[in-house]
Design a protein around this motif. Structure first.
Motif, PDB file in Angstrom:
ATOM      1  N   SER A  61       0.799  -1.222   0.000  1.00  0.00           N
ATOM      2  CA  SER A  61       0.000   0.000   0.000  1.00  0.00           C
ATOM      3  C   SER A  61       0.834   1.276   0.000  1.00  0.00           C
ATOM      4  CB  SER A  61      -0.928   0.006   1.215  1.00  0.00           C
ATOM      5  OG  SER A  61      -0.170  -0.053   2.401  1.00  0.00           O
ATOM      6  N   CYS A  62       2.147   1.144  -0.006  1.00  0.00           N
ATOM      7  CA  CYS A  62       2.986   2.337  -0.107  1.00  0.00           C
ATOM      8  C   CYS A  62       4.334   1.982  -0.722  1.00  0.00           C
ATOM      9  CB  CYS A  62       3.179   3.004   1.247  1.00  0.00           C
ATOM     10  SG  CYS A  62       4.275   2.146   2.361  1.00  0.00           S
ATOM     11  N   THR A  73       1.693   6.692  -1.051  1.00  0.00           N
ATOM     12  CA  THR A  73       0.711   5.704  -0.619  1.00  0.00           C
ATOM     13  C   THR A  73      -0.389   5.556  -1.653  1.00  0.00           C
ATOM     14  OG1 THR A  73      -0.771   7.244   0.517  1.00  0.00           O
ATOM     15  CG2 THR A  73       1.111   6.383   1.784  1.00  0.00           C
ATOM     16  N   GLU A  74      -1.179   4.500  -1.482  1.00  0.00           N
ATOM     17  CA  GLU A  74      -2.313   4.299  -2.364  1.00  0.00           C
ATOM     18  C   GLU A  74      -3.311   5.433  -2.209  1.00  0.00           C
ATOM     19  OE1 GLU A  74      -1.915   2.552   0.450  1.00  0.00           O
ATOM     20  OE2 GLU A  74      -3.834   2.644   1.466  1.00  0.00           O
ATOM     21  N   ARG A  75      -3.368   6.026  -1.044  1.00  0.00           N
ATOM     22  CA  ARG A  75      -4.267   7.168  -0.822  1.00  0.00           C
ATOM     23  C   ARG A  75      -3.827   8.377  -1.647  1.00  0.00           C
ATOM     24  NH1 ARG A  75      -5.614   7.299   5.637  1.00  0.00           N
ATOM     25  NH2 ARG A  75      -6.745   5.331   5.699  1.00  0.00           N
ATOM     26  N   ASP A  76      -2.515   8.588  -1.748  1.00  0.00           N
ATOM     27  CA  ASP A  76      -2.008   9.698  -2.567  1.00  0.00           C
ATOM     28  C   ASP A  76      -2.451   9.536  -4.017  1.00  0.00           C
ATOM     29  OD1 ASP A  76      -0.562  10.779  -0.367  1.00  0.00           O
ATOM     30  OD2 ASP A  76       1.167   9.503  -0.835  1.00  0.00           O
ATOM     31  N   ARG A  91      -0.037   5.802   8.839  1.00  0.00           N
ATOM     32  CA  ARG A  91      -0.143   4.343   8.733  1.00  0.00           C
ATOM     33  C   ARG A  91       1.154   3.668   8.335  1.00  0.00           C
ATOM     34  NH1 ARG A  91      -4.209   3.387   4.369  1.00  0.00           N
ATOM     35  NH2 ARG A  91      -3.599   1.258   4.760  1.00  0.00           N
ATOM     36  N   HIS A  92       2.132   4.449   7.876  1.00  0.00           N
ATOM     37  CA  HIS A  92       3.391   3.892   7.391  1.00  0.00           C
ATOM     38  C   HIS A  92       4.538   4.675   8.015  1.00  0.00           C
ATOM     39  CE1 HIS A  92       0.984   1.923   4.306  1.00  0.00           C
ATOM     40  NE2 HIS A  92       0.415   3.095   4.095  1.00  0.00           N
TER      41      HIS A  92
END
Length: 109
Positions: A33-34, A49-52, A99-100
């Motif tokens: 995920s990152c 990250t996947e959120r980015d 989270r990371h």
């Protein structure tokens, strides 16, 4: 709490000038995920990250082909040294709402 964790066999990273499509492909292939983002010298430049990526795609999906990692990565990252106990790493992550957390020594993951 148990301080022993399975150690990864490799650090998966990407150069800051790569396209985010390549970053997404790496994440999907590796089931992560990152990504660690490195500069041209192989030094830590940031974290992606996947959120980015999801945020970028949601905001301007037409620009994904032209977006490079350095444009959306987190450049000011929180990290810890290799000898940090996992309990302390968790405290740091909680305090910063992240989270990371990369483990960094001499500016290298």
């Amino acid at each position: 709490m148990n301080e022993m964790l399975d150690k990864p066999t490799k650090v998966i990273s990407i150069n800051q000038n790569e396209n985010i499509i390549k970053a997404a492909e790496i994440m999907q292939k590796e089931k992560i995920s990152c990504l660690i983002v490195n500069d041209f010298e192989g030094k830590l430049a940031g974290l992606l990250t996947e959120r980015d990526i999801a945020h970028c795609v949601a905001i301007s999906p037409e620009e994904i082909k032209n977006t490079i990692v350095s444009q959306i990565m987190t450049a000011k990252i929180v990290s810890c040294p290799p000898d940090t106990p996992t309990s302390k790493a968790r405290e740091i992550m909680t305090a910063h709402g992240i989270r990371h957390i990369p483990i960094v020594k001499n500016n290298t993951v």
